[in-house]
Design a protein around this motif. Structure first.
Motif, PDB file in Angstrom:
ATOM      1  N   LYS A 138       1.811  -5.045   5.522  1.00 38.69           N
ATOM      2  CA  LYS A 138       1.485  -5.262   4.394  1.00 38.69           C
ATOM      3  C   LYS A 138       0.347  -5.721   3.874  1.00 38.69           C
TER       4      LYS A 138
ATOM      5  N   THR B 152      -1.656  -2.736   3.191  1.00 35.10           N
ATOM      6  CA  THR B 152      -1.286  -2.109   1.930  1.00 35.10           C
ATOM      7  C   THR B 152      -1.643  -2.798   0.856  1.00 35.10           C
ATOM      8  N   THR B 153      -1.645  -4.361   0.824  1.00 30.96           N
ATOM      9  CA  THR B 153      -1.994  -5.135  -0.289  1.00 30.96           C
ATOM     10  C   THR B 153      -3.613  -4.897  -0.432  1.00 30.96           C
TER      11      THR B 153
ATOM     12  N   CYS C 154       6.368  -2.222   3.358  1.00 31.23           N
ATOM     13  CA  CYS C 154       4.995  -3.007   3.432  1.00 31.23           C
ATOM     14  C   CYS C 154       4.421  -2.093   2.302  1.00 31.23           C
TER      15      CYS C 154
ATOM     16  N   GLY D 186       3.055  -4.276  -1.073  1.00 37.25           N
ATOM     17  CA  GLY D 186       1.588  -4.213  -1.556  1.00 37.25           C
ATOM     18  C   GLY D 186       1.279  -3.842  -2.787  1.00 37.25           C
TER      19      GLY D 186
ATOM     20  N   VAL E 238       3.535 -12.172  -1.984  1.00 37.71           N
ATOM     21  CA  VAL E 238       3.565 -11.688  -0.686  1.00 37.71           C
ATOM     22  C   VAL E 238       4.034 -12.689   0.385  1.00 37.71           C
TER      23      VAL E 238
END
Length: 332
Positions: free
Chosen positions: A87, A90-91, A149, A153, A331
């Motif tokens: 994650k 992806t973030t 994930c 994100g 998050v």
């Protein structure tokens, strides 16, 4: 039935459960319930267009919570905890695409290190990595983690973009997310097992373990908000690393999980990547400068009596103190 219901419930609490008194300054301090109700009516119903913007991330978070249950049902807890750190990757990618953020070389290197560590852990899992229950499907678990994930994100960056483009407080936005999350969770529950709910009741299947998961998710939403407010990203990185270690120890004790050198290597790379990505840019720049000076050739010294050459000034504040990880209560 309990999994879908719990997923819908934690969607409301996951992004950050909220107390009514924390919505806006003045409401809790005066204790004026009527004023609070009028404020919520104005913020949620009258300004409905602003509220509807939260429907997208709320839907994604409801989906994400249910995907996590699918993933943890098909993967060992330690493997899930390591893989779920994707994650961060992806973030970061969605931040670059949607918020036009720039990543330093150390950030890109840490993301590559993170991906490599997760790939090693998954290779260990695919190679048989110890005994596992017959009803587990590692392929389905991996697909669920990757989808979770990606949704985490996108929703986190989308929510951050909404916060920066409006005057509403974080707590108000979380309340709006909770309203949509609860509604969407109930719709999903009724669509999946409406007949069972009608015949057995809404709380059928809510064992003490299920209640524990629900309360843990709700408490986790509040805890993340407290961490974001009072701690920095280095501490958050250490907390993430500690969670991987604790998940591994618990898996060994409770489920007979076997830690081989391949898993230890992959988990170590992930922990190192999380730490590097969590460094403030000032510390990261110092590390990069130290590495460059160690590998660079000897620089010609300035002769005595001559003024030193002018130094190029930089006004990019993000290279000094801005942390790598955006402080978002979403998050987790």
């Amino acid at each position: 039935m309990a999994a879908v219901g719990a997923g819908g419930s934690t969607a409301a609490a996951g992004p950050g459960a909220v107390s009514a008194g924390a919505l806006e300054p003045g409401t809790a301090r005066t204790g004026n319930v009527k004023h609070l109700i009028l404020f919520l009516h104005e913020a949620v119903l009258v300004q409905y267009v602003d509220t509807l913007k939260l429907a997208v991330p709320s839907l994604i978070y409801t989906l994400q919570n249910n995907l996590q249950y699918v993933a943890i049902s098909n993967l060992p807890a330690a493997t899930f905890q390591v893989t779920y750190q994707l994650k961060i990757l992806t973030t970061a990618l969605f931040s670059v695409l949607m918020l036009n953020r720039s990543l330093s070389r150390l950030q890109w290197a840490s993301l590559l290190l993170l991906f490599t560590g997760v790939a090693i852990v998954q290779a260990q899992q695919a190679g048989g990595g110890g005994p596992r229950p017959l009803d587990q499907n590692p392929g389905a678990g991996l697909a669920a983690v990757v989808a979770s994930c990606l949704s985490s994100g996108f929703a986190g960056v989308y929510f951050e973009k909404i916060l920066k483009g409006s005057s509403g407080s974080v707590w108000l936005r979380n309340l709006q997310l909770g309203l949509f999350g609860t509604a969407l969770g109930l719709v999903g529950l009724w669509w999946a097992e409406g007949t069972a709910v009608a015949s057995r009741g809404f709380f059928f299947g809510y064992t003490p373990a299920v209640w524990g998961v629900v309360l843990n998710q709700a408490f986790g939403g509040l805890l993340v908000a407290v961490v974001v407010k009072y701690a920095d990203n280095i501490l958050k990185g250490f907390a993430t690393s500690l969670s991987i270690v604790l998940s591994t120890v618990a898996s060994i004790r409770l489920f007979g999980f076997h830690v081989d050198p391949l898993f230890a290597l992959g988990a170590g790379l992930v922990i190192g990547a999380v730490y590097l990505y969590s460094l403030p840019r000032g510390a990261a720049k110092a590390i990069a400068s130290a590495s460059a000076s160690a590998s660079a050739p000897c620089v010609h010294q300035q002769p005595p009596g001559q003024p030193p050459p002018p130094q190029l000034s930089s006004h990019r504040g993000d290279l000094i103190t801005e942390p790598f990880l955006p402080k978002s209560v979403l998050v987790k």
